[in-house]
Design a protein around this motif. Structure first.
Motif: not given
Ligand SMILES: [Zn+2]
Length: 436
Positions: A273-280
Protein backbone atom coordinates in the motif's frame (compact mmCIF):
# COMPACT_ATOMS: atom_id res chain seq x y z
CA UNK A 1 -33.33 7.59 7.52
CA UNK A 2 -36.43 9.72 7.28
CA UNK A 3 -36.37 12.30 4.54
CA UNK A 4 -37.17 15.67 6.06
CA UNK A 5 -36.55 17.76 2.92
CA UNK A 6 -39.65 19.96 2.53
CA UNK A 7 -41.19 19.42 -0.89
CA UNK A 8 -43.51 22.42 -0.75
CA UNK A 9 -41.56 24.93 -2.79
CA UNK A 10 -42.42 28.10 -0.89
CA UNK A 11 -41.22 26.50 2.30
CA UNK A 12 -38.39 24.59 0.74
CA UNK A 13 -36.50 27.53 -0.74
CA UNK A 14 -37.13 29.92 2.13
CA UNK A 15 -33.41 30.23 2.88
CA UNK A 16 -32.39 30.79 -0.73
CA UNK A 17 -35.20 33.35 -1.08
CA UNK A 18 -33.81 35.33 1.83
CA UNK A 19 -30.68 35.85 -0.23
CA UNK A 20 -32.38 36.39 -3.58
CA UNK A 21 -35.42 38.53 -2.79
CA UNK A 22 -33.91 41.09 -0.45
CA UNK A 23 -31.36 43.82 -0.93
CA UNK A 24 -28.35 44.21 1.33
CA UNK A 25 -25.02 45.92 1.85
CA UNK A 26 -22.96 43.04 0.56
CA UNK A 27 -24.76 42.36 -2.70
CA UNK A 28 -22.78 42.12 -5.92
CA UNK A 29 -22.74 44.68 -8.74
CA UNK A 30 -26.03 44.87 -10.63
CA UNK A 31 -27.94 42.74 -8.13
CA UNK A 32 -31.71 43.16 -8.47
CA UNK A 33 -33.57 41.19 -5.85
CA UNK A 34 -36.71 39.35 -6.85
CA UNK A 35 -38.27 35.93 -7.38
CA UNK A 36 -37.04 35.96 -11.00
CA UNK A 37 -33.58 35.19 -9.69
CA UNK A 38 -34.75 31.89 -8.25
CA UNK A 39 -36.56 31.14 -11.50
CA UNK A 40 -33.32 31.78 -13.37
CA UNK A 41 -31.40 29.56 -10.99
CA UNK A 42 -33.89 26.74 -11.33
CA UNK A 43 -34.94 26.99 -14.95
CA UNK A 44 -32.36 28.62 -17.22
CA UNK A 45 -29.12 28.12 -15.38
CA UNK A 46 -27.05 25.05 -16.25
CA UNK A 47 -24.13 24.08 -14.10
CA UNK A 48 -21.46 21.51 -14.85
CA UNK A 49 -19.64 19.64 -12.13
CA UNK A 50 -16.36 18.12 -13.26
CA UNK A 51 -15.54 15.06 -11.20
CA UNK A 52 -17.73 12.82 -9.09
CA UNK A 53 -15.10 11.72 -6.59
CA UNK A 54 -14.51 12.94 -3.05
CA UNK A 55 -15.04 16.60 -3.92
CA UNK A 56 -17.54 15.91 -6.70
CA UNK A 57 -19.99 14.05 -4.42
CA UNK A 58 -19.97 16.98 -2.02
CA UNK A 59 -20.31 19.54 -4.80
CA UNK A 60 -23.27 17.72 -6.38
CA UNK A 61 -25.07 17.47 -3.07
CA UNK A 62 -24.38 21.13 -2.24
CA UNK A 63 -25.50 22.31 -5.69
CA UNK A 64 -28.78 20.40 -5.53
CA UNK A 65 -29.52 21.57 -1.99
CA UNK A 66 -28.66 25.19 -2.90
CA UNK A 67 -31.40 25.35 -5.48
CA UNK A 68 -29.52 24.45 -8.65
CA UNK A 69 -31.73 22.17 -10.74
CA UNK A 70 -30.06 21.56 -14.09
CA UNK A 71 -26.79 19.95 -13.17
CA UNK A 72 -24.49 17.88 -15.36
CA UNK A 73 -21.67 15.78 -14.02
CA UNK A 74 -18.78 14.24 -15.88
CA UNK A 75 -16.30 11.68 -14.58
CA UNK A 76 -14.32 8.91 -16.25
CA UNK A 77 -13.82 6.76 -13.15
CA UNK A 78 -15.67 3.77 -11.78
CA UNK A 79 -16.35 3.26 -8.10
CA UNK A 80 -13.67 1.49 -6.09
CA UNK A 81 -14.26 -0.03 -2.68
CA UNK A 82 -11.66 2.36 -1.21
CA UNK A 83 -13.85 5.34 -2.18
CA UNK A 84 -16.73 4.39 0.07
CA UNK A 85 -15.47 5.99 3.28
CA UNK A 86 -15.92 9.53 1.95
CA UNK A 87 -17.66 9.40 -1.44
CA UNK A 88 -20.94 9.15 0.37
CA UNK A 89 -23.22 8.85 -2.66
CA UNK A 90 -21.84 5.36 -3.32
CA UNK A 91 -22.67 2.01 -1.70
CA UNK A 92 -20.95 -1.36 -1.71
CA UNK A 93 -23.23 -2.68 -4.46
CA UNK A 94 -22.13 0.25 -6.68
CA UNK A 95 -18.49 -0.88 -6.84
CA UNK A 96 -17.41 -1.11 -10.48
CA UNK A 97 -20.15 1.20 -11.77
CA UNK A 98 -19.41 4.66 -13.26
CA UNK A 99 -19.18 7.32 -10.55
CA UNK A 100 -21.00 9.97 -12.59
CA UNK A 101 -23.98 7.70 -13.30
CA UNK A 102 -24.45 6.52 -9.72
CA UNK A 103 -23.91 10.01 -8.27
CA UNK A 104 -26.55 11.47 -10.62
CA UNK A 105 -29.04 8.72 -9.76
CA UNK A 106 -28.56 9.23 -6.02
CA UNK A 107 -29.01 13.01 -6.16
CA UNK A 108 -32.05 12.72 -8.42
CA UNK A 109 -33.61 10.17 -6.08
CA UNK A 110 -32.86 12.11 -2.93
CA UNK A 111 -33.39 15.79 -3.82
CA UNK A 112 -36.89 16.42 -5.19
CA UNK A 113 -36.82 18.26 -8.51
CA UNK A 114 -33.11 17.81 -9.11
CA UNK A 115 -32.25 17.08 -12.71
CA UNK A 116 -28.73 15.70 -12.75
CA UNK A 117 -27.40 14.37 -16.06
CA UNK A 118 -24.43 12.02 -15.99
CA UNK A 119 -21.59 11.80 -18.50
CA UNK A 120 -19.34 8.80 -18.07
CA UNK A 121 -16.17 9.67 -19.95
CA UNK A 122 -13.16 11.85 -20.37
CA UNK A 123 -13.40 15.65 -20.31
CA UNK A 124 -11.10 15.69 -23.36
CA UNK A 125 -13.64 13.74 -25.40
CA UNK A 126 -16.42 16.30 -25.08
CA UNK A 127 -16.74 18.89 -27.85
CA UNK A 128 -16.28 22.58 -27.13
CA UNK A 129 -20.01 23.21 -27.65
CA UNK A 130 -20.74 20.90 -24.73
CA UNK A 131 -18.87 23.24 -22.37
CA UNK A 132 -20.31 26.34 -24.00
CA UNK A 133 -23.82 25.42 -22.81
CA UNK A 134 -23.11 25.92 -19.12
CA UNK A 135 -23.55 29.10 -17.13
CA UNK A 136 -20.84 28.09 -14.70
CA UNK A 137 -18.43 25.16 -14.37
CA UNK A 138 -17.38 23.82 -10.98
CA UNK A 139 -14.20 21.74 -10.82
CA UNK A 140 -13.86 18.97 -8.28
CA UNK A 141 -10.66 17.48 -9.65
CA UNK A 142 -7.50 16.02 -8.20
CA UNK A 143 -5.17 16.42 -11.13
CA UNK A 144 -3.22 19.41 -12.30
CA UNK A 145 -3.44 18.33 -15.92
CA UNK A 146 -7.25 18.08 -15.89
CA UNK A 147 -7.45 21.54 -14.31
CA UNK A 148 -5.17 22.98 -16.96
CA UNK A 149 -7.31 21.37 -19.61
CA UNK A 150 -10.58 22.81 -18.27
CA UNK A 151 -8.89 26.19 -17.82
CA UNK A 152 -7.79 26.18 -21.44
CA UNK A 153 -11.32 25.25 -22.53
CA UNK A 154 -12.86 28.14 -20.59
CA UNK A 155 -10.19 30.56 -21.84
CA UNK A 156 -10.60 29.46 -25.44
CA UNK A 157 -14.29 30.47 -25.27
CA UNK A 158 -13.24 34.01 -24.37
CA UNK A 159 -13.36 36.49 -27.25
CA UNK A 160 -11.57 39.80 -27.52
CA UNK A 161 -12.40 42.99 -29.37
CA UNK A 162 -10.01 44.78 -31.74
CA UNK A 163 -8.23 46.54 -28.86
CA UNK A 164 -7.68 43.30 -27.03
CA UNK A 165 -10.36 43.87 -24.38
CA UNK A 166 -12.30 40.79 -23.32
CA UNK A 167 -15.91 40.51 -24.51
CA UNK A 168 -17.70 40.13 -21.17
CA UNK A 169 -20.54 38.13 -22.70
CA UNK A 170 -18.11 35.36 -23.65
CA UNK A 171 -16.72 34.81 -20.14
CA UNK A 172 -17.20 31.25 -18.92
CA UNK A 173 -16.71 31.32 -15.13
CA UNK A 174 -14.88 28.47 -13.46
CA UNK A 175 -14.97 27.69 -9.77
CA UNK A 176 -12.09 25.42 -8.83
CA UNK A 177 -11.89 23.40 -5.67
CA UNK A 178 -8.96 21.31 -4.58
CA UNK A 179 -8.01 19.33 -1.51
CA UNK A 180 -4.90 17.57 -0.35
CA UNK A 181 -5.13 16.00 3.08
CA UNK A 182 -6.03 18.75 5.53
CA UNK A 183 -5.35 21.53 3.04
CA UNK A 184 -7.65 22.87 0.38
CA UNK A 185 -8.49 25.80 -1.82
CA UNK A 186 -11.40 27.39 -3.62
CA UNK A 187 -10.87 29.86 -6.39
CA UNK A 188 -12.93 31.78 -8.90
CA UNK A 189 -11.60 32.12 -12.43
CA UNK A 190 -13.24 34.66 -14.72
CA UNK A 191 -11.13 34.30 -17.87
CA UNK A 192 -9.82 37.69 -18.99
CA UNK A 193 -10.73 39.30 -15.63
CA UNK A 194 -9.15 37.27 -12.83
CA UNK A 195 -6.01 35.16 -13.15
CA UNK A 196 -6.54 31.91 -14.95
CA UNK A 197 -4.95 28.67 -13.87
CA UNK A 198 -2.00 29.22 -16.16
CA UNK A 199 -1.35 32.77 -14.83
CA UNK A 200 -0.64 31.30 -11.42
CA UNK A 201 0.88 27.98 -12.33
CA UNK A 202 3.71 28.74 -9.92
CA UNK A 203 1.19 28.06 -7.12
CA UNK A 204 1.77 24.39 -7.82
CA UNK A 205 5.41 23.72 -7.02
CA UNK A 206 6.98 20.65 -8.58
CA UNK A 207 6.32 17.60 -6.47
CA UNK A 208 9.05 17.08 -3.90
CA UNK A 209 11.43 14.36 -4.94
CA UNK A 210 14.27 12.86 -3.01
CA UNK A 211 17.80 13.56 -4.19
CA UNK A 212 18.98 10.63 -6.27
CA UNK A 213 22.15 10.27 -4.24
CA UNK A 214 20.12 9.69 -1.08
CA UNK A 215 18.10 7.01 -2.81
CA UNK A 216 21.22 5.35 -4.21
CA UNK A 217 23.56 5.60 -1.25
CA UNK A 218 21.96 6.52 2.06
CA UNK A 219 18.34 5.36 2.19
CA UNK A 220 16.77 6.11 5.58
CA UNK A 221 13.02 5.69 5.11
CA UNK A 222 10.70 3.15 3.47
CA UNK A 223 9.85 5.81 0.85
CA UNK A 224 13.55 6.08 -0.09
CA UNK A 225 13.63 2.31 -0.77
CA UNK A 226 10.45 2.49 -2.85
CA UNK A 227 11.68 5.41 -4.92
CA UNK A 228 15.01 3.62 -5.39
CA UNK A 229 13.21 0.64 -6.92
CA UNK A 230 10.81 2.87 -8.88
CA UNK A 231 13.27 5.42 -10.28
CA UNK A 232 16.70 3.78 -10.33
CA UNK A 233 16.27 0.00 -10.49
CA UNK A 234 13.47 0.17 -13.02
CA UNK A 235 15.52 2.21 -15.47
CA UNK A 236 18.52 -0.11 -14.96
CA UNK A 237 16.70 -3.39 -15.33
CA UNK A 238 13.57 -2.68 -17.36
CA UNK A 239 14.60 0.41 -19.32
CA UNK A 240 12.83 -0.84 -22.46
CA UNK A 241 9.47 -0.64 -20.68
CA UNK A 242 7.55 2.44 -19.61
CA UNK A 243 6.52 2.26 -15.97
CA UNK A 244 2.73 2.18 -15.66
CA UNK A 245 1.27 2.99 -12.23
CA UNK A 246 -1.93 1.12 -13.14
CA UNK A 247 -0.10 -2.09 -14.02
CA UNK A 248 -0.36 -4.48 -11.08
CA UNK A 249 2.76 -6.41 -12.10
CA UNK A 250 4.85 -3.22 -12.34
CA UNK A 251 3.74 -2.14 -8.90
CA UNK A 252 4.41 -5.60 -7.49
CA UNK A 253 7.90 -5.53 -9.01
CA UNK A 254 8.69 -2.19 -7.38
CA UNK A 255 7.28 -3.44 -4.08
CA UNK A 256 9.37 -6.62 -3.93
CA UNK A 257 12.54 -4.80 -4.95
CA UNK A 258 11.89 -2.04 -2.42
CA UNK A 259 11.32 -4.67 0.23
CA UNK A 260 14.63 -6.36 -0.58
CA UNK A 261 16.45 -3.05 -0.38
CA UNK A 262 14.78 -2.14 2.89
CA UNK A 263 15.91 -5.48 4.36
CA UNK A 264 19.46 -4.80 3.23
CA UNK A 265 19.50 -1.50 5.14
CA UNK A 266 17.45 -2.68 8.10
CA UNK A 267 14.53 -0.36 7.26
CA UNK A 268 11.03 -1.41 8.25
CA UNK A 269 7.65 -0.38 6.96
CA UNK A 270 7.69 -1.06 3.20
CA UNK A 271 4.22 -2.35 2.31
CA UNK A 272 2.41 -2.75 -0.98
CA UNK A 273 0.00 0.00 0.00
CA UNK A 274 2.80 2.40 0.85
CA UNK A 275 4.51 1.52 -2.44
CA UNK A 276 1.36 2.53 -4.30
CA UNK A 277 1.06 5.67 -2.21
CA UNK A 278 4.64 6.79 -2.83
CA UNK A 279 4.77 5.89 -6.51
CA UNK A 280 1.38 7.41 -7.30
CA UNK A 281 2.06 10.28 -4.89
CA UNK A 282 -1.17 9.63 -3.00
CA UNK A 283 -2.01 11.88 -0.07
CA UNK A 284 -4.84 10.62 2.13
CA UNK A 285 -8.19 12.27 1.40
CA UNK A 286 -9.96 13.89 4.34
CA UNK A 287 -13.76 14.04 4.15
CA UNK A 288 -14.10 17.25 6.17
CA UNK A 289 -11.69 19.11 3.86
CA UNK A 290 -13.78 18.05 0.89
CA UNK A 291 -16.96 19.22 2.61
CA UNK A 292 -15.55 22.65 3.48
CA UNK A 293 -13.98 23.29 0.08
CA UNK A 294 -17.07 22.10 -1.74
CA UNK A 295 -19.32 24.38 0.32
CA UNK A 296 -17.09 27.34 -0.53
CA UNK A 297 -17.15 26.46 -4.23
CA UNK A 298 -20.92 26.06 -4.46
CA UNK A 299 -21.47 29.30 -2.59
CA UNK A 300 -19.25 31.04 -5.14
CA UNK A 301 -21.21 29.47 -8.00
CA UNK A 302 -24.44 30.73 -6.44
CA UNK A 303 -22.98 34.21 -6.02
CA UNK A 304 -21.69 34.30 -9.60
CA UNK A 305 -25.07 33.37 -10.98
CA UNK A 306 -27.31 35.53 -8.82
CA UNK A 307 -24.94 38.34 -7.70
CA UNK A 308 -26.59 38.03 -4.28
CA UNK A 309 -23.17 38.78 -2.82
CA UNK A 310 -19.80 39.96 -4.06
CA UNK A 311 -17.69 37.04 -5.14
CA UNK A 312 -14.47 35.63 -3.80
CA UNK A 313 -11.49 37.66 -4.94
CA UNK A 314 -10.04 35.35 -5.99
CA UNK A 315 -8.25 32.53 -4.16
CA UNK A 316 -9.13 31.12 -0.76
CA UNK A 317 -6.82 28.66 0.91
CA UNK A 318 -7.83 26.51 3.81
CA UNK A 319 -5.73 24.61 6.34
CA UNK A 320 -7.27 22.32 8.88
CA UNK A 321 -4.24 20.52 10.26
CA UNK A 322 -3.90 22.71 13.36
CA UNK A 323 -7.19 24.40 14.13
CA UNK A 324 -8.96 25.92 11.18
CA UNK A 325 -7.39 28.66 9.15
CA UNK A 326 -8.44 30.35 5.94
CA UNK A 327 -6.84 33.12 4.01
CA UNK A 328 -7.90 34.86 0.82
CA UNK A 329 -5.48 36.32 -1.69
CA UNK A 330 -6.29 38.46 -4.73
CA UNK A 331 -3.83 37.05 -7.21
CA UNK A 332 -3.11 39.06 -10.33
CA UNK A 333 -3.44 38.17 -13.96
CA UNK A 334 -0.35 37.68 -16.03
CA UNK A 335 -0.90 40.15 -18.88
CA UNK A 336 1.34 37.97 -21.06
CA UNK A 337 -0.44 34.73 -20.14
CA UNK A 338 -0.46 32.59 -23.27
CA UNK A 339 -3.83 31.05 -22.36
CA UNK A 340 -6.09 33.90 -21.15
CA UNK A 341 -4.49 37.04 -22.59
CA UNK A 342 -5.43 38.56 -25.90
CA UNK A 343 -2.38 36.83 -27.33
CA UNK A 344 1.35 36.59 -26.95
CA UNK A 345 2.89 39.15 -29.26
CA UNK A 346 5.33 38.04 -31.91
CA UNK A 347 6.93 40.79 -33.97
CA UNK A 348 8.37 39.95 -37.36
CA UNK A 349 9.61 41.83 -40.43
CA UNK A 350 6.91 42.47 -43.03
CA UNK A 351 8.35 40.01 -45.56
CA UNK A 352 8.56 37.10 -43.11
CA UNK A 353 7.46 33.70 -44.40
CA UNK A 354 5.12 31.44 -42.48
CA UNK A 355 8.03 29.09 -41.74
CA UNK A 356 9.97 32.00 -40.23
CA UNK A 357 6.95 32.94 -38.09
CA UNK A 358 6.83 29.38 -36.79
CA UNK A 359 10.57 29.51 -36.08
CA UNK A 360 10.07 32.77 -34.16
CA UNK A 361 7.37 31.12 -32.05
CA UNK A 362 9.61 28.16 -31.29
CA UNK A 363 12.40 30.55 -30.24
CA UNK A 364 10.04 32.72 -28.16
CA UNK A 365 10.86 32.56 -24.42
CA UNK A 366 7.26 31.68 -23.43
CA UNK A 367 5.84 30.04 -26.52
CA UNK A 368 8.93 27.98 -27.19
CA UNK A 369 8.42 26.06 -23.97
CA UNK A 370 4.86 25.15 -24.90
CA UNK A 371 5.33 24.16 -28.53
CA UNK A 372 7.00 21.34 -30.38
CA UNK A 373 5.30 20.95 -33.77
CA UNK A 374 2.78 23.78 -34.06
CA UNK A 375 -0.12 24.04 -36.49
CA UNK A 376 -1.20 27.58 -37.31
CA UNK A 377 -4.57 28.92 -38.32
CA UNK A 378 -5.95 32.36 -39.00
CA UNK A 379 -9.67 32.75 -38.35
CA UNK A 380 -11.22 29.70 -39.95
CA UNK A 381 -8.34 29.35 -42.39
CA UNK A 382 -5.76 26.66 -41.70
CA UNK A 383 -2.39 28.12 -42.68
CA UNK A 384 -0.25 25.16 -41.74
CA UNK A 385 -1.46 21.90 -40.30
CA UNK A 386 0.22 18.85 -38.89
CA UNK A 387 -1.04 15.38 -39.53
CA UNK A 388 -3.10 14.39 -42.56
CA UNK A 389 -3.27 17.93 -43.96
CA UNK A 390 0.45 18.54 -43.63
CA UNK A 391 1.18 17.87 -47.28
CA UNK A 392 -1.63 20.12 -48.51
CA UNK A 393 -0.63 23.03 -46.31
CA UNK A 394 3.14 22.66 -46.64
CA UNK A 395 3.47 25.04 -49.65
CA UNK A 396 2.23 27.87 -47.39
CA UNK A 397 5.41 27.64 -45.31
CA UNK A 398 7.50 29.30 -48.00
CA UNK A 399 4.98 32.08 -48.66
CA UNK A 400 5.24 35.51 -47.03
CA UNK A 401 2.78 35.33 -44.17
CA UNK A 402 1.31 38.66 -45.20
CA UNK A 403 -0.07 37.09 -48.38
CA UNK A 404 -1.92 34.54 -46.32
CA UNK A 405 -3.68 37.11 -44.16
CA UNK A 406 -6.83 38.88 -45.16
CA UNK A 407 -6.69 42.46 -46.41
CA UNK A 408 -2.92 42.67 -46.12
CA UNK A 409 -3.20 43.57 -42.43
CA UNK A 410 0.02 44.39 -40.53
CA UNK A 411 -1.33 42.57 -37.43
CA UNK A 412 -3.20 39.34 -37.10
CA UNK A 413 -4.50 37.05 -34.41
CA UNK A 414 -3.25 33.55 -35.09
CA UNK A 415 -4.42 30.40 -33.40
CA UNK A 416 -1.70 27.90 -32.64
CA UNK A 417 -2.24 24.26 -31.84
CA UNK A 418 0.27 21.70 -30.78
CA UNK A 419 0.24 18.16 -29.50
CA UNK A 420 1.98 19.48 -26.39
CA UNK A 421 -0.96 21.82 -25.67
CA UNK A 422 -4.32 20.90 -24.21
CA UNK A 423 -6.05 23.70 -26.12
CA UNK A 424 -5.09 26.35 -28.63
CA UNK A 425 -2.99 29.44 -27.95
CA UNK A 426 -3.49 32.96 -29.26
CA UNK A 427 -0.56 34.63 -30.94
CA UNK A 428 -0.75 38.27 -32.01
CA UNK A 429 1.50 38.59 -34.99
CA UNK A 430 2.70 42.09 -35.76
CA UNK A 431 4.50 42.69 -39.05
CA UNK A 432 6.95 45.53 -39.00
CA UNK A 433 7.89 47.53 -42.06
CA UNK A 434 11.66 47.90 -42.43
CA UNK A 435 13.00 51.19 -41.02
CA UNK A 436 13.23 53.83 -43.71
ZN1 LIG B 1 -3.96 33.27 -17.69
Amino acid sequence: MEDTTPTNSSERWIDIDKLLTRNGNLVGPGFEPGPELRDFLQQDCKVLCIGAGGLGCEILKDLALSGFVNIDVIDMDTIDVSNLNRQFLFRLQDVGKPKAVVAAERINARVPGANVTAHFGRIEDMPLQFYQEFTVIVLGLDSLEARRYMNSIACSLLEFDEEGNPDMSTIKPLVDGGTEGFKGHARVILPGVTPCFECTLWLFPPQTKFPLCTLAETPRTPAHCIEYAHLILWSQQRSHEEFDTDDEEHMQWVYSNALARAKQYGIEGVTFQLTQGVVKNIIPAIASTNAIVSAACVLEALKLITMCSTGLNNYMMYTGSQGIYTHTVAYERDPQCPVCSAGVEVVAPADTTLQQVIDLMLAHPQLGKMLAHPSVSYGSKQLYARGIYEEDSRPNLAKPVRELLEGDEPAALLTVNDKKLSASLRVRLRLKEPQQ
